[in-house]
Enzyme design. Structure first.
Site, PDB file in Angstrom:
ATOM      1  N   HIS A  75      48.379 -26.756  33.969  1.00 15.30           N
ATOM      2  CA  HIS A  75      49.816 -26.593  33.759  1.00 15.30           C
ATOM      3  C   HIS A  75      50.627 -26.776  35.054  1.00 15.30           C
ATOM      4  CE1 HIS A  75      48.455 -24.493  30.051  1.00 15.30           C
ATOM      5  NE2 HIS A  75      47.586 -23.914  30.854  1.00 15.30           N
TER       6      HIS A  75
HETATM    7  O1  RIB Z   1      50.278 -20.324  30.609  1.00 11.07           O
HETATM    8  C1  RIB Z   1      49.850 -21.057  31.723  1.00 11.07           C
HETATM    9  C2  RIB Z   1      50.421 -20.473  32.967  1.00 11.07           C
HETATM   10  O2  RIB Z   1      49.957 -19.127  33.101  1.00 11.07           O
HETATM   11  C3  RIB Z   1      49.950 -21.185  34.240  1.00 11.07           C
HETATM   12  O3  RIB Z   1      50.959 -21.098  35.206  1.00 11.07           O
HETATM   13  C4  RIB Z   1      48.744 -20.391  34.670  1.00 11.07           C
HETATM   14  O4  RIB Z   1      48.526 -20.421  36.082  1.00 11.07           O
HETATM   15  C5  RIB Z   1      49.173 -19.001  34.291  1.00 11.07           C
HETATM   16  O5  RIB Z   1      49.993 -18.502  35.332  1.00 11.07           O
END
Ligand code: RIB
Ligand code: CA
Length: 337
Positions: free
Chosen positions: A260
């Protein structure tokens, strides 16, 4: 406006946050002016230690790292060691940094960075929005001071990963997220918002699925082929990702990793990577089933101006190629430094 892109990164490092940090450091057009350590994947002190250790590994102990609030605005902290490992970086082991955090906190760091570079600073938030919310309380003019804000968070017309409808960064501190979106809404209404925040939710970031063969590509691009790689940065990233692969496999996603945060970092440097749609975003705080849900009013039912640009589409391969072509050579340079 200078060609250099000055960036302030607010991370809850975390496996994919570490990738985002590496991407920013490996991007020649980016100048990382500071890092905020936000509680989320692991506790804030551990996040701070991870940020300091990664910057030292990457030869950038000069970049200031600030410790954020130990807890969300109004609820107890929940962390995700099952996902990111007991220390937040999976199986990776890094020596502790020599440098320590700044003597001012993360919210202050946000405000100082924005005031130091008025109209120029690009904010990137890839963790819960606790410290950004605290920064907005301290400096309500922050939306007008920032050139751009990119948030990794939420899920838009898409399921959650922490509850059926809530994404992790929002779920950890829904009140903070609600304050951030409300602050941008107020800035828009007051005519001093600048660009609307670009929000990269799970609806787009879960398309960024990294699979093990890519690590071999990355190692080769770093001039240290083979996994485990002899390259120190690639070794850390691959050891961290191996834990992340195992987590995703354990929840039925397959032996892969949704990365992500580096995608959000790539968007922060090049918003042209994504197609966005404006909407008014708010966060459900009271629903017994829906608390932490990011709700997008695409059609203006609420009669409130749009306060966000939601990323709705983006090129997966372009992102992975760009990550490899930047982080690979950057890592190679570290091996010879
Ligand atoms: O849902 C994904 C997010 O939550 C990403 O930023 C991961 O690192 C967690 O922080
Ligand atoms: Ca994160």
């Amino acid at each position: 406006m200078s060609a250099v892109l000055r960036v302030f990164a607010d991370l809850d490092t975390g496996v994919d946050d570490a990738m985002a940090l590496a991407y920013l450091l490996a991007s020649p057009e980016a100048e990382l002016v500071g890092v905020a350590s936000t509680a989320g994947n692991v506790g804030a002190q551990r996040v701070c230690a991870n940020n300091l250790a990664l910057l030292e590994l990457c030869g950038r102990p000069d970049i200031p790292v600030s410790l954020g609030s130990l807890v969300p605005l109004s609820i107890p902290l929940r962390t995700a060691e099952d996902t990111h490992g007991p220390a937040g970086l999976g199986y990776a082991a890094l020596p502790a940094a020599h440098a320590g955090p700044t003597d001012y906190d993360a919210a202050t760091a946000w405000v100082r960075a924005a005031r130091a570079h008025p109209g120029e600073l690009i904010g990137l938030a890839t963790g819960p929005l606790t410290n950004l919310a605290l920064a907005l309380r301290a400096e309500p003019g922050l939306p007008g001071l920032l050139r751009r804000l990119v948030i990794m968070g939420g899920a838009f017309d898409y399921r959650g990963n922490t509850t059926p409808v809530s994404e992790w960064n929002i779920a950890v501190d829904p009140e903070a997220a609600a304050e951030v979106f409300a602050a941008w809404g107020a800035a828009v209404a007051g005519g001093h918002a600048g660009e609307l925040p670009i929000v990269c939710g799970l609806n787009i970031t879960e398309r960024m699925a990294l699979r093990p063969p890519y690590l071999a590509e990355l190692a080769a691009a770093a001039g240290a082929p083979g996994i485990p790689s002899a390259n120190p940065l690639i070794r850390v990233l691959s050891d961290a990702l191996r834990f992340y692969f195992e987590f995703h496999d354990s929840v039925g996603e397959g032996y892969l990793a949704h990365v992500h945060d580096p995608f959000a970092a790539a968007v922060a440097l090049d918003p042209g990577l994504v197609n966005t749609r404006e909407a008014t975003v708010d966060v459900e705080l009271d629903g017994s089933l829906t608390r932490g849900m990011t709700v997008a009013d695409w059609a203006g039912h609420w009669g409130r101006p749009p306060n966000a640009r939601i990323a709705v589409d983006g090129p997966v391969q372009v992102f992975f190629d760009r990550f490899r072509d930047r982080v690979g050579p950057f890592a190679a340079g570290l091996a010879h430094s």
